[in-house]
Design a protein around this motif. Structure first.
Motif, PDB file in Angstrom:
ATOM      1  N   LEU A  91      14.948  -8.186  10.348  1.00 50.61           N
ATOM      2  CA  LEU A  91      13.587  -8.726  10.388  1.00 50.61           C
ATOM      3  C   LEU A  91      13.110  -8.932   8.960  1.00 50.61           C
ATOM      4  O   LEU A  91      13.321  -8.052   8.106  1.00 50.61           O
ATOM      5  N   PRO A  92      12.453 -10.052   8.714  1.00 51.76           N
ATOM      6  CA  PRO A  92      11.874 -10.233   7.374  1.00 51.76           C
ATOM      7  C   PRO A  92      10.700  -9.282   7.199  1.00 51.76           C
ATOM      8  O   PRO A  92      10.013  -8.949   8.170  1.00 51.76           O
ATOM      9  N   VAL A  93      10.457  -8.831   5.975  1.00 54.35           N
ATOM     10  CA  VAL A  93       9.332  -7.944   5.688  1.00 54.35           C
ATOM     11  C   VAL A  93       8.141  -8.844   5.380  1.00 54.35           C
ATOM     12  O   VAL A  93       8.188  -9.632   4.432  1.00 54.35           O
ATOM     13  N   SER A 107       4.097  -1.500  16.458  1.00 52.18           N
ATOM     14  CA  SER A 107       4.930  -0.425  15.897  1.00 52.18           C
ATOM     15  C   SER A 107       6.160  -0.980  15.194  1.00 52.18           C
ATOM     16  O   SER A 107       6.606  -0.436  14.183  1.00 52.18           O
ATOM     17  N   LEU A 108       6.704  -2.075  15.724  1.00 47.10           N
ATOM     18  CA  LEU A 108       7.870  -2.672  15.052  1.00 47.10           C
ATOM     19  C   LEU A 108       7.485  -3.133  13.642  1.00 47.10           C
ATOM     20  O   LEU A 108       8.237  -2.937  12.681  1.00 47.10           O
ATOM     21  N   ALA A 109       6.298  -3.710  13.512  1.00 47.86           N
ATOM     22  CA  ALA A 109       5.842  -4.147  12.184  1.00 47.86           C
ATOM     23  C   ALA A 109       5.670  -2.933  11.267  1.00 47.86           C
ATOM     24  O   ALA A 109       6.071  -2.956  10.096  1.00 47.86           O
ATOM     25  N   ALA A 110       5.090  -1.850  11.812  1.00 46.81           N
ATOM     26  CA  ALA A 110       4.897  -0.637  11.008  1.00 46.81           C
ATOM     27  C   ALA A 110       6.243  -0.072  10.560  1.00 46.81           C
ATOM     28  O   ALA A 110       6.424   0.303   9.393  1.00 46.81           O
ATOM     29  N   MET A 111       7.210  -0.029  11.489  1.00 43.45           N
ATOM     30  CA  MET A 111       8.551   0.465  11.149  1.00 43.45           C
ATOM     31  C   MET A 111       9.172  -0.377  10.045  1.00 43.45           C
ATOM     32  O   MET A 111       9.800   0.136   9.117  1.00 43.45           O
ATOM     33  N   ARG A 168       5.836 -13.111  18.552  1.00 43.66           N
ATOM     34  CA  ARG A 168       6.907 -12.110  18.598  1.00 43.66           C
ATOM     35  C   ARG A 168       7.774 -12.231  17.348  1.00 43.66           C
ATOM     36  O   ARG A 168       8.169 -13.343  16.979  1.00 43.66           O
ATOM     37  N   PRO A 169       8.098 -11.100  16.700  1.00 41.82           N
ATOM     38  CA  PRO A 169       9.044 -11.186  15.586  1.00 41.82           C
ATOM     39  C   PRO A 169      10.439 -11.554  16.095  1.00 41.82           C
ATOM     40  O   PRO A 169      10.796 -11.191  17.217  1.00 41.82           O
ATOM     41  N   THR A 170      11.198 -12.255  15.294  1.00 44.68           N
ATOM     42  CA  THR A 170      12.540 -12.685  15.719  1.00 44.68           C
ATOM     43  C   THR A 170      13.593 -12.057  14.807  1.00 44.68           C
ATOM     44  O   THR A 170      13.511 -12.186  13.584  1.00 44.68           O
ATOM     45  N   LEU A 211       0.837  -1.220   0.000  1.00 42.60           N
ATOM     46  CA  LEU A 211       0.000   0.000   0.000  1.00 42.60           C
ATOM     47  C   LEU A 211       0.862   1.257   0.000  1.00 42.60           C
ATOM     48  O   LEU A 211       0.385   2.351  -0.278  1.00 42.60           O
ATOM     49  N   LEU A 212       2.151   1.094   0.337  1.00 48.25           N
ATOM     50  CA  LEU A 212       3.075   2.238   0.341  1.00 48.25           C
ATOM     51  C   LEU A 212       3.890   2.280  -0.946  1.00 48.25           C
ATOM     52  O   LEU A 212       4.856   3.028  -1.046  1.00 48.25           O
ATOM     53  N   GLY A 213       3.539   1.437  -1.886  1.00 45.68           N
ATOM     54  CA  GLY A 213       4.250   1.466  -3.164  1.00 45.68           C
ATOM     55  C   GLY A 213       5.132   0.259  -3.390  1.00 45.68           C
ATOM     56  O   GLY A 213       5.731   0.112  -4.458  1.00 45.68           O
ATOM     57  N   GLY A 214       5.232  -0.597  -2.375  1.00 44.98           N
ATOM     58  CA  GLY A 214       5.994  -1.836  -2.568  1.00 44.98           C
ATOM     59  C   GLY A 214       7.351  -1.804  -1.888  1.00 44.98           C
ATOM     60  O   GLY A 214       7.998  -0.761  -1.795  1.00 44.98           O
ATOM     61  N   LYS A 215       7.768  -2.981  -1.443  1.00 42.11           N
ATOM     62  CA  LYS A 215       9.055  -3.058  -0.748  1.00 42.11           C
ATOM     63  C   LYS A 215      10.204  -3.014  -1.748  1.00 42.11           C
ATOM     64  O   LYS A 215      10.048  -3.489  -2.885  1.00 42.11           O
ATOM     65  N   VAL A 216      11.313  -2.428  -1.336  1.00 44.76           N
ATOM     66  CA  VAL A 216      12.512  -2.464  -2.175  1.00 44.76           C
ATOM     67  C   VAL A 216      13.578  -3.363  -1.532  1.00 44.76           C
ATOM     68  O   VAL A 216      14.697  -3.444  -2.010  1.00 44.76           O
ATOM     69  N   ARG A 217      13.222  -3.989  -0.393  1.00 41.68           N
ATOM     70  CA  ARG A 217      14.113  -4.979   0.236  1.00 41.68           C
ATOM     71  C   ARG A 217      13.250  -6.003   0.977  1.00 41.68           C
ATOM     72  O   ARG A 217      12.102  -5.696   1.340  1.00 41.68           O
ATOM     73  N   ASP A 218      13.790  -7.190   1.162  1.00 40.70           N
ATOM     74  CA  ASP A 218      13.012  -8.255   1.806  1.00 40.70           C
ATOM     75  C   ASP A 218      13.251  -8.347   3.301  1.00 40.70           C
ATOM     76  O   ASP A 218      12.508  -9.028   4.019  1.00 40.70           O
ATOM     77  N   THR A 219      14.350  -7.721   3.753  1.00 36.83           N
ATOM     78  CA  THR A 219      14.620  -7.709   5.198  1.00 36.83           C
ATOM     79  C   THR A 219      15.037  -6.294   5.576  1.00 36.83           C
ATOM     80  O   THR A 219      15.535  -5.539   4.730  1.00 36.83           O
TER      81      THR A 219
END
Ligand SMILES: O=C([O-])C(=O)C[C@H](O)[C@@H](O)C(=O)[O-]
Ligand SMILES: [Mg+2]
Length: 434
Positions: free
Chosen positions: A379-381, A338-342, A371-373, A144-152
């Protein structure tokens, strides 16, 4: 308007989250810190979540905005800002300019204006709307923000001087005290071994500069070639900042807020070639022109809470790119939402050359089910719909119960007051402290 995407209900849940006794120049973290969890529920039955500061100053505008939101679509993200301006009060009121010049009670978040508080509130609603929209469309927030440019996304280890436990109350952990270079190196070693972090940031401004210089030297020796950062939250005068810069020349990736205010940062920047980063003198768009024109900062540490959400973070990133200023990310005590949003927004920003800050490894509690690891410091996106997190309602209820039961001691973050529980004579130091 697609009626399924209309907001039917908004739920706000203030919580208190356990926080270890981490030291900074103002004092020490409280045993529990306030956060606010925002849920928006659409007519289509989708719930989106967001998170922001939970102090009383944030709860009032959050409640006002929550009451005004039903009937609007989760797609109406630009309208959130106008709505917040309308219902929470206009930021351009008389007197606001003076408020803009004050620092916040904790002294760590830069200027504290009505507008910035409102933006910090809007950020949680924006994230919740994006989460709901993503879930409704089956798309991750980064799309929704235009797409990721990295996977982690890379994060740095956030090192703190700390006590073994709080003087009174609080949860216990097994990190022990870290009050000297050996303690900081041991902490860094555990962060590196557990999460694979490759870069290290030390929260400074706690001890006289020579002790913190010794800690950075010890880290440089223990982790040769790794990026190191030191952040005294503006506690030093210009000459002290220059002294530290000279002593640590070649050892630091950047110095973060060595001194307070754009003018002083520009004076330091003019006299050293160590890059300066900030999450204190540039925390609003209004502060950008002077800071960039005077070359006061080389890296802005964005924080989607301060800046009003993920879209505004991308606007800041575009400004930084235009002016050749680097971008990284600041963190305050926060949870997995918030970590996911970041992570989503960081994944979409081109040329993110620095590892982001996160307090998250210090947080033993959360309101999400998984919990994300961090692996290899990254962190993986998530490609799951929305943020890719799920609320743990039992945990949310338990942390809200703690907030309800609190006698008011922890509902406003006040690191100086927390310090006085161990040292009754403590007053938040006048800046510059050294
Ligand atoms: O300057 C920074 O990086 C921060 O303000 C992060 C946090 O507020 C940190 O200083 C803290 O929590 O003690
Ligand atoms: Mg900082």
């Amino acid at each position: 308007m697609h009626t399924d995407l209309v907001i039917e209900d908004v739920r706000l849940t203030p919580i208190l989250v356990a926080d270890p006794p981490l030291l900074n120049t103002q004092g020490v973290h409280q045993p529990y810190t306030p956060r606010l969890i925002v849920e928006v529920v659409t007519r289509g039955g989708v719930t989106g979540v967001g998170e922001t500061y939970g102090d009383g100053t944030y709860l009032d505008p959050a409640n006002t905005l929550a009451r005004a939101l039903p009937g609007r679509a989760v797609t109406d993200l630009n309208g959130l800002f106008t709505l917040a301006d309308e219902v929470c009060g206009d930021s351009r009121q008389a007197g606001d300019r003076e408020a803009d010049l004050r620092v916040d009670a904790g002294g760590l978040r830069g200027v504290r204006s009505a507008e910035k508080i409102r933006l910090s509130v809007v950020s949680a609603f924006e994230v919740a709307c994006l989460d709901a929209l993503g879930k409704a469309l089956g798309l991750p927030v980064h799309a929704l923000l235009g797409g990721k440019v990295r996977d982690t996304v890379e994060y740095s280890a956030y090192l703190f001087y700390r006590w073994a436990h709080h003087p009174r109350g609080g949860e216990r952990d097994d990190w022990g005290a870290a009050l000297d270079p050996a303690g900081i190196v041991a902490q860094a070693r555990r962060f590196a071994d557990t999460y694979g972090f490759a870069s290290f940031k030390l929260k400074g401004g706690v001890f006289p500069p020579d002790q913190e210089i010794a800690a950075i030297r010890a880290l440089a020796e223990a982790f040769p070639g790794r990026p190191l950062r030191l952040d005294p939250n503006g506690a030093w005068s210009v000459p002290t900042a220059l002294y530290v810069a000279e002593q640590l020349h070649g050892a630091l990736e950047y110095l973060e807020d060595p001194t307070s205010g754009t003018e002083s940062m520009a004076a330091v920047s003019a006299a050293t070639d160590i890059p300066l980063a900030t999450n204190m003198c540039v925390t609003t768009f209004a502060e950008v022109p002077e800071a960039f024109a005077t070359g006061a900062v080389q890296i802005v540490l964005s924080d989607h809470h301060y800046w009003g959400g993920l879209h505004r973070t991308r606007e800041l990133a575009a400004l930084c790119r235009t002016f050749g200023v680097g971008l990284a990310m600041h963190s305050n005590t926060h949870l997995g939402i918030s970590l996911a949003a970041m992570t989503h927004v960081a994944a979409t920003v081109p040329g993110l050359a620095y590892a982001c800050d996160s307090h998250y490894p210090w947080q033993t509690e959360d309101v999400i089910t998984e919990r994300p690891t961090f692996t290899a410091g990254r962190l993986p996106v998530s490609d799951a719909p929305g943020l890719g997190v799920e609320l743990d309602r039992d945990r949310l209820a338990a942390l809200h119960r703690r907030w309800l039961d609190d006698d008011g001691t922890h509902r406003e973050r006040d690191d100086a007051a927390a310090m006085r529980r161990g040292d009754p004579e403590w007053v938040a130091p006048v800046i510059p402290r050294w």
